[in-house]
Design a protein around this motif. Structure first.
Motif, short mmCIF file in Angstrom:
data_model
loop_
_atom_site.label_atom_id
_atom_site.label_comp_id
_atom_site.label_asym_id
_atom_site.label_seq_id
_atom_site.Cartn_x
_atom_site.Cartn_y
_atom_site.Cartn_z
N UNK A 69 23.27 12.99 -15.22
CA UNK A 69 22.65 13.92 -13.55
C UNK A 69 23.11 12.75 -12.87
N UNK A 70 23.07 11.84 -12.49
CA UNK A 70 23.48 11.22 -11.53
C UNK A 70 25.27 10.42 -11.49
N UNK A 71 25.83 10.30 -12.59
CA UNK A 71 27.34 10.17 -13.07
C UNK A 71 27.07 8.11 -12.82
N UNK A 72 26.69 8.07 -13.15
CA UNK A 72 26.68 6.98 -12.26
C UNK A 72 25.20 5.95 -13.38
N UNK A 73 25.04 4.34 -13.72
CA UNK A 73 23.48 4.09 -14.68
C UNK A 73 22.82 3.67 -13.00
N UNK A 74 21.28 3.97 -13.89
CA UNK A 74 20.16 4.49 -13.59
C UNK A 74 19.08 3.19 -13.98
N UNK A 75 18.13 2.62 -12.72
CA UNK A 75 17.45 1.71 -13.62
C UNK A 75 16.35 2.77 -14.28
N UNK A 76 16.40 1.27 -15.65
CA UNK A 76 15.12 2.19 -16.50
C UNK A 76 14.12 1.48 -17.20
N UNK A 77 13.41 0.99 -15.91
CA UNK A 77 12.25 0.15 -16.09
C UNK A 77 11.10 1.45 -15.73
N UNK A 78 10.14 0.32 -15.49
CA UNK A 78 9.15 1.09 -16.01
C UNK A 78 8.90 1.50 -14.08
N UNK A 79 7.77 2.87 -14.09
CA UNK A 79 7.54 2.90 -12.79
C UNK A 79 7.61 2.63 -11.37
N UNK A 80 6.98 1.50 -11.40
CA UNK A 80 6.01 -0.19 -10.82
C UNK A 80 7.56 -0.23 -10.26
N UNK A 81 8.31 -1.21 -11.25
CA UNK A 81 9.71 -1.66 -11.04
C UNK A 81 9.98 -0.91 -10.21
N UNK A 82 10.73 0.47 -10.08
CA UNK A 82 11.17 1.03 -9.12
C UNK A 82 10.79 2.04 -8.61
N UNK A 83 9.73 1.55 -7.52
CA UNK A 83 9.06 1.90 -6.53
C UNK A 83 9.75 0.78 -5.69
N UNK A 84 9.34 -0.49 -6.42
CA UNK A 84 9.25 -1.65 -5.70
C UNK A 84 11.19 -1.93 -5.20
N UNK A 85 12.23 -1.27 -5.86
CA UNK A 85 14.06 -1.52 -5.63
C UNK A 85 13.45 -1.02 -4.29
N UNK A 86 12.99 0.45 -4.71
CA UNK A 86 13.26 1.41 -3.51
C UNK A 86 12.97 0.96 -2.03
N UNK B 272 0.90 -1.08 -0.16
CA UNK B 272 -0.17 -0.04 -0.05
C UNK B 272 0.78 1.44 -0.15
N UNK B 273 1.68 1.40 0.71
CA UNK B 273 2.50 2.62 1.05
C UNK B 273 3.47 2.55 -0.04
N UNK B 274 4.07 1.48 -1.63
CA UNK B 274 4.78 1.76 -2.82
C UNK B 274 3.13 1.96 -4.03
N UNK B 275 2.25 1.95 -3.62
CA UNK B 275 0.69 2.52 -4.58
C UNK B 275 0.98 3.53 -4.43
N UNK B 276 0.92 4.05 -2.67
CA UNK B 276 0.34 5.77 -2.91
C UNK B 276 1.75 6.62 -3.08
N UNK B 277 2.88 5.58 -2.62
CA UNK B 277 4.20 7.01 -2.75
C UNK B 277 4.27 7.13 -4.04
N UNK B 278 4.27 5.72 -5.41
CA UNK B 278 4.49 5.69 -7.39
C UNK B 278 3.07 6.90 -7.33
N UNK B 279 1.98 6.90 -7.00
CA UNK B 279 1.22 8.07 -7.48
C UNK B 279 1.69 9.06 -7.52
N UNK B 280 2.26 9.77 -6.13
CA UNK B 280 2.69 10.72 -5.55
C UNK B 280 3.54 11.40 -6.54
N UNK B 281 4.70 10.46 -6.64
CA UNK B 281 5.86 10.74 -7.94
C UNK B 281 5.67 10.55 -9.18
N UNK B 282 5.21 10.28 -9.35
CA UNK B 282 4.60 10.38 -11.22
C UNK B 282 4.00 11.33 -11.30
N UNK B 283 2.77 11.32 -10.73
CA UNK B 283 1.86 12.65 -10.63
C UNK B 283 2.49 14.14 -10.38
#
Length: 650
Positions: free
Chosen positions: A501-518, A476-487
């Motif tokens: 921007x970050x001088x490093x490689x980043x995760x370039x997948x869908x926003x849901x997968x990013x939130x799950x990883x975080x 539930x926290x993940x979905x609420x955070x994803x919605x807040x961050x995306x919108x």
């Protein structure tokens, strides 16, 4: 009627003979007397198998027919839809006796949903039509002024953005219509024949027809306003038919009075163009048989609505969103009809569709009417594991099995109905990010519910449970955070400069997968919970640094996005940072970008093939039209083979 200017050296346009019988006598359009519709009216009566028409619908069909006598001998045909069979008849009708589709879902840049508290009444999408108890008719409950305003704007839009060349030839591809009834007609007729397929053809056919003078008042400088659907829909049935007769008579008077070679004379003779557009082939729905006899006519609106998927939606930027929105509505309606929305099914349906003020339905479900809570509820409902729910959803998506990508599209379209006015023009990148994957596998694998997390204290309590290992709380926290961050623009599709921007490689997948990883990182839940609270309060999200949350008010959304994607891949204390990407990393990035672009191109090709199938197109594309694309694909294949290993055998 043609949208292409006619050069002076082209021959005069000829009135095309549309008669089905004896053609030995000269042809002239003629609206037959009402007395000649008697046989048709009798033939469409309810004693005929398969016919389920209101008395008004019978009159409208008979009065609209160019050759009403032919209706008496027509054999109804059946059209298969997912829930049963539609009964239809085909004939040639007067264009002005039909009205465009009474819906405005395609106007996503102008019309918004009641689920968004920013939406004002004049912008709201129309209510979904309901079913007549016994007959094949759609019932509209909105006030007539709202219906007419919507139909007029939709007609203007398709007339401008999807013009059809008609006039030099008659319309040959049938339009599809269905009887409609208005519960709040006011001073207008309480019924009509409304299209569900063919808006663009209708709008192009009527583009040069002037509005009835009696409805618009005295004309200024002899100028006549162009015809709008509301002008026709305001006329009683007999007056509307008389208007058709007068338009045809005036066109013939102009043609016969035009002599000489002047441009004015030529323009009058070209009224033949208008006459050729005064009739169209039409397929009218006259009955419906549900696969489940106990359902009666309840699923008739859903059966008719599925025909909208065949429409060539004129608003190019939002075409896919409109189609996905229709699929989402069909899915929710089917789940409701099948009893798969659980207790308080009506409230659940209202919240999912977002066509009414959701305050009371959300309260019924024990929730406050917050946008992100509604989005989370939609995600929870459409990730449940019930086999019947999954089977219905997969069928509506036309998939053999239900994938996360399909669910993401439905969740995104329904969820964004609370943000369309709030985000305005900024909705496009948000839609792109969510449709690219706003769900992750854990949401399907685990049971979870949506709780009333409507205050900072409630968010803090939820975070405490997450840190204690509560999986449903984490989801539930993940979905609420994803919605807040995306919108809020802080988590969108990975930008091209994210690594810089970050001088490093980043995760370039869908926003849901990013939130799950975080969420899996030690500090991740704290960052996400804080983001929910701050974004709800109109503040920028904070970042984790030096063991605490710190503000970065100078960061743009793209910078927060890049850092979040960095953490998703490497954690909050990444090792191996570089001042820029290495050559190998850049190669990997380029390969990923190339493969993503191939996927997009393949989807576009599938869209083209599907559109040709829907339109019944069988002509082969000309070589001149596709030569450059074919050669480019060949060159790409050769180049890729040159830098790749050979394909393994077996």
């Amino acid at each position: 009627m043609s949208t292409i200017e006619t050069p002076d050296d082209l021959p005069d346009i000829q009135v095309i003979d549309i008669r089905s019988g004896d053609r030995s006598t000269p042809f002239e359009h003629r609206v037959v007397p009402v007395s000649q519709t008697t046989k048709a009216i009798k033939a469409l009566g309810k004693d005929r198998p398969g016919v389920q028409l209101t008395d008004d619908a019978i009159l409208r069909i008979a009065y609209s027919a160019v050759e009403p006598d032919l209706l008496a001998g027509l054999r109804p045909e059946l059209r298969r839809v997912q829930t049963g069979w539609l009964t239809v008849i085909n004939y040639r009708a007067y264009t002005l006796m039909l009205s465009p589709a009474i819906e405005n879902d395609r106007l996503l840049d102008e019309v918004h949903y009641a689920a968004d508290p920013n939406t004002v009444a004049r912008q709201q999408v129309l209510s979904m039509p309901t079913a007549h108890e016994t007959d094949a008719a759609l019932i509209y409950t909105d006030a007539m002024d709202a219906l007419l305003d919507s139909v007029d704007r939709a007609s203007k839009k398709v007339r401008d953005q999807n013009k059809q060349e008609v006039g030099r030839r008659i319309v040959e591809r049938p339009l599809t219509a269905v009887p409609v009834v208005f519960l709040d007609p006011g001073r207008h007729p309480a019924a009509d024949l409304g299209l569900v397929d063919g808006n663009s053809r209708w709008a192009s056919c009527t583009a040069h027809v002037p509005a009835p003078t009696g409805l618009i008042g005295p004309a200024k400088d002899k100028e006549r306003l162009p015809l709008l659907p509301s002008h026709l829909m305001s006329l009683p049935l007999t007056d509307r038919r008389n208007f058709v007769r007068e338009v045809i008579k005036k066109a013939y008077r102009d043609i016969k009075a035009a002599t000489g070679t002047s441009k004015a004379a030529r323009a009058k003779r070209d009224q033949a163009e208008l006459l050729n557009a005064m009739t169209v082939p039409v397929e009218v729905v006259i009955g419906y048989t549900d696969d489940d006899p106990d359902m009666g006519m309840q699923r008739f609106p859903a059966a008719v609505r599925s025909l909208l998927m065949r429409m060539n939606i004129g608003v190019t930027e939002f075409a896919n969103a409109s189609k996905n929105g229709i699929t989402a509505e069909e899915t929710v309606t089917a789940l409701f009809d099948a009893g798969e929305l659980g207790d308080n099914a009506q409230a659940v349906k209202d919240v999912l569709l977002g066509r009414v003020d959701i305050t009371d339905p959300m309260k019924t479900l024990g929730l406050s009417a917050l946008r992100d809570l509604r989005f989370a509820f939609i995600a929870q409902q459409l990730t449940r594991k019930e086999p019947r729910l999954n089977a219905i959803t997969a069928a509506k998506l036309d998939k053999g099995n239900l994938q996360l990508s399909g669910r993401s599209g439905l969740v995104a379209e329904l969820g964004l109905r609370a943000y369309s006015t709030f985000l305005g023009e900024g909705i496009t990148p948000v839609r792109t990010a969510l449709k690219g994957g706003c769900l992750w596998k854990d949401l399907v694998d685990h049971e979870w519910t949506v709780e009333n997390i409507d205050s900072d204290q409630a968010v803090d309590d939820l975070l405490q449970r997450v840190e204690n290992g509560d999986i449903p709380a984490k989801l539930l926290l993940g979905v609420l955070a994803m919605v807040a961050l995306v919108t809020s623009g802080n988590l969108l599709a990975a930008g091209g400069s994210a690594e810089q921007i970050v001088d490093h490689t980043v995760m370039r997948t869908g926003v849901g997968t990013v939130v799950k990883a975080v969420l899996e990182k030690e500090e991740g839940p704290q960052v996400l919970a804080d983001a929910v609270k701050r974004i709800r309060g109109g503040l920028r999200p904070r970042w984790w640094a030096d063991g605490r949350l710190v503000e970065h008010n100078d960061w743009k959304g793209s910078e927060f996005n890049a850092h979040l994607r960095l953490v998703a891949l490497h954690g909050f204390d990444p090792e191996g940072g570089t001042s820029g990407l290495s050559g190998i990393a850049r190669e990997e990035r380029a390969l990923t970008d190339f493969q993503v672009s191939l996927t997009v191109a393949a989807d576009r090709l599938d869209d083209l093939v599907k559109l040709r199938e829907d339109n019944g197109t069988t002509d082969q594309l000309s070589w001149a039209a596709i030569e450059a694309s074919v050669k480019q694909l060949r060159r790409m294949g050769w180049t890729l083979n040159r830098i790749s290993e050979e394909e393994p055998l077996g």
